[in-house]
Design an enzyme around this catalytic site. Structure first.
Site, PDB file in Angstrom:
ATOM      1  N   HIS A   1       9.128  21.210  14.265  1.00  0.00           N
ATOM      2  CA  HIS A   1      10.271  22.087  13.984  1.00  0.00           C
ATOM      3  C   HIS A   1      10.915  21.652  12.666  1.00  0.00           C
ATOM      4  CE1 HIS A   1      13.467  24.901  14.868  1.00  0.00           C
ATOM      5  NE2 HIS A   1      14.303  23.987  14.430  1.00  0.00           N
TER       6      HIS A   1
ATOM      7  N   GLY B   1      -0.226  28.260   7.862  1.00  0.00           N
ATOM      8  CA  GLY B   1      -1.100  27.182   8.331  1.00  0.00           C
ATOM      9  C   GLY B   1      -1.123  25.943   7.462  1.00  0.00           C
TER      10      GLY B   1
ATOM     11  N   ASP C   1       8.873  21.389  26.411  1.00  0.00           N
ATOM     12  CA  ASP C   1       9.177  21.671  27.819  1.00  0.00           C
ATOM     13  C   ASP C   1       9.539  23.149  27.931  1.00  0.00           C
ATOM     14  OD1 ASP C   1      11.733  21.935  26.897  1.00  0.00           O
ATOM     15  OD2 ASP C   1      12.520  20.124  27.851  1.00  0.00           O
ATOM     16  N   GLU C   2      10.112  23.558  29.069  1.00  0.00           N
ATOM     17  CA  GLU C   2      10.312  25.004  29.256  1.00  0.00           C
ATOM     18  C   GLU C   2      11.486  25.569  28.457  1.00  0.00           C
ATOM     19  OE1 GLU C   2       9.394  26.920  32.874  1.00  0.00           O
ATOM     20  OE2 GLU C   2       8.006  25.357  33.503  1.00  0.00           O
ATOM     21  N   GLY C   3      12.288  24.725  27.851  1.00  0.00           N
ATOM     22  CA  GLY C   3      13.359  25.222  26.990  1.00  0.00           C
ATOM     23  C   GLY C   3      12.838  25.471  25.571  1.00  0.00           C
TER      24      GLY C   3
ATOM     25  N   ASP D   1      12.862  24.153  22.019  1.00  0.00           N
ATOM     26  CA  ASP D   1      13.138  22.959  21.197  1.00  0.00           C
ATOM     27  C   ASP D   1      13.957  21.901  21.940  1.00  0.00           C
ATOM     28  OD1 ASP D   1      11.857  24.311  19.071  1.00  0.00           O
ATOM     29  OD2 ASP D   1      13.733  25.208  18.409  1.00  0.00           O
TER      30      ASP D   1
ATOM     31  N   ASN E   1       0.626  23.280   7.952  1.00  0.00           N
ATOM     32  CA  ASN E   1       0.599  22.122   8.865  1.00  0.00           C
ATOM     33  C   ASN E   1      -0.789  21.938   9.473  1.00  0.00           C
ATOM     34  OD1 ASN E   1       3.300  20.683   9.293  1.00  0.00           O
ATOM     35  ND2 ASN E   1       3.888  22.837   9.198  1.00  0.00           N
TER      36      ASN E   1
ATOM     37  N   ARG F   1       3.688  41.446  28.972  1.00  0.00           N
ATOM     38  CA  ARG F   1       3.729  40.079  28.466  1.00  0.00           C
ATOM     39  C   ARG F   1       2.891  39.137  29.331  1.00  0.00           C
ATOM     40  NH1 ARG F   1       5.343  38.320  23.466  1.00  0.00           N
ATOM     41  NH2 ARG F   1       5.317  36.077  23.578  1.00  0.00           N
TER      42      ARG F   1
END
Ligand code: GAR
Length: 208
Positions: free
Chosen positions: A110, A12, A147-149, A151, A14, A66
């Site tokens: 990232h 933590g 988004d859904e990818g 990175d 960040n 999940r």
């Protein structure tokens, strides 16, 4: 006030940079309304507690499927009704329904210069191990929209950090945090809260 949920998994630092940035006035008009961890033992939860911020844990381990975890996680976010979600060292796959529900309202930090050393399997120390193994001379950190990818979302801000002789993954990780992550993540929050960030056509723009 930009109501912000911060998602964490580990130390933590960040999150701490955001808490300190708000306290010191470097991040304006942002309120952390909740910290969510997937890991009950995350020190980030202590940091939230010390700052008097509502902190909860939603662990995939507590659910058989999940999908049940995904739904529970979404509920914990929605309860807090955020304007923005920050993934600050959040190392589990983000529920797809969360990404759809909060399109262009989730950012991630990232620890590399995307598109280098990113995507599936690149997280935490592994990113720095890969950078050193490849022998790059410059690495850094990236803040991007999610988004859904993995990175793949619009890049908002990047900062380069030099690799030094004798760097170990741990040493490089620390320097990337100190010289890049703890600077650009607070800066991005301040810009978003000021309404200076726009996402269009898969790209993020800062309008000063
Ligand atoms: C940070 O270096 C962050 O960039 C990285 O995890 C670390 C968390 O540290 N995130 C990723 O690798 C995401 N793919 P922290 O818990 O001390 O902020």
């Amino acid at each position: 006030m930009l109501k912000t949920v911060v998602c964490v998994s580990g130390g933590g630092t960040n999150l701490q940079a955001i808490i300190d940035g708000i306290a010191q006035g470097a991040i304006r008009n942002v309120q952390i309304v909740r910290v969510i961890s997937n890991n009950r033992k995350a020190y980030a939860l202590e940091r939230a507690g010390q700052a008097g911020i509502d902190a909860v844990c939603v662990s995939p381990k507590d659910y058989e499927e999940r999908e049940q975890f995904n739904e529970a996680f979404l509920r914990k976010v929605e309860e807090a009704d955020p304007d923005l979600i920050v993934l600050a060292g959040f190392l589990v796959v983000v529920p797809p329904q969360l990404i759809r529900r909060y399109e262009n309202r989730i950012i991630n930090i990232h620890p590399s210069l995307i598109p280098a050393f990113c995507g599936k399997g690149y997280y935490g120390l592994k990113v720095h191990e890969a950078a050193l193994a490849r022998g790059v001379k410059v690495t850094g950190a990236t803040v991007h929209f999610v988004d859904e990818g993995t990175d793949t979302g619009p890049i908002l801000m990047q900062k380069a950090v030099a690799v030094e002789d004798g760097d170990t993954p741990e040493r490089l990780q620390r320097r990337v945090m100190e010289e890049a992550e703890w600077t650009i993540l607070p800066k991005c929050l301040d810009l978003i809260a000021a309404g200076k960030v726009r996402v269009s056509g898969g790209q993020a723009y800062i309008e000063e």
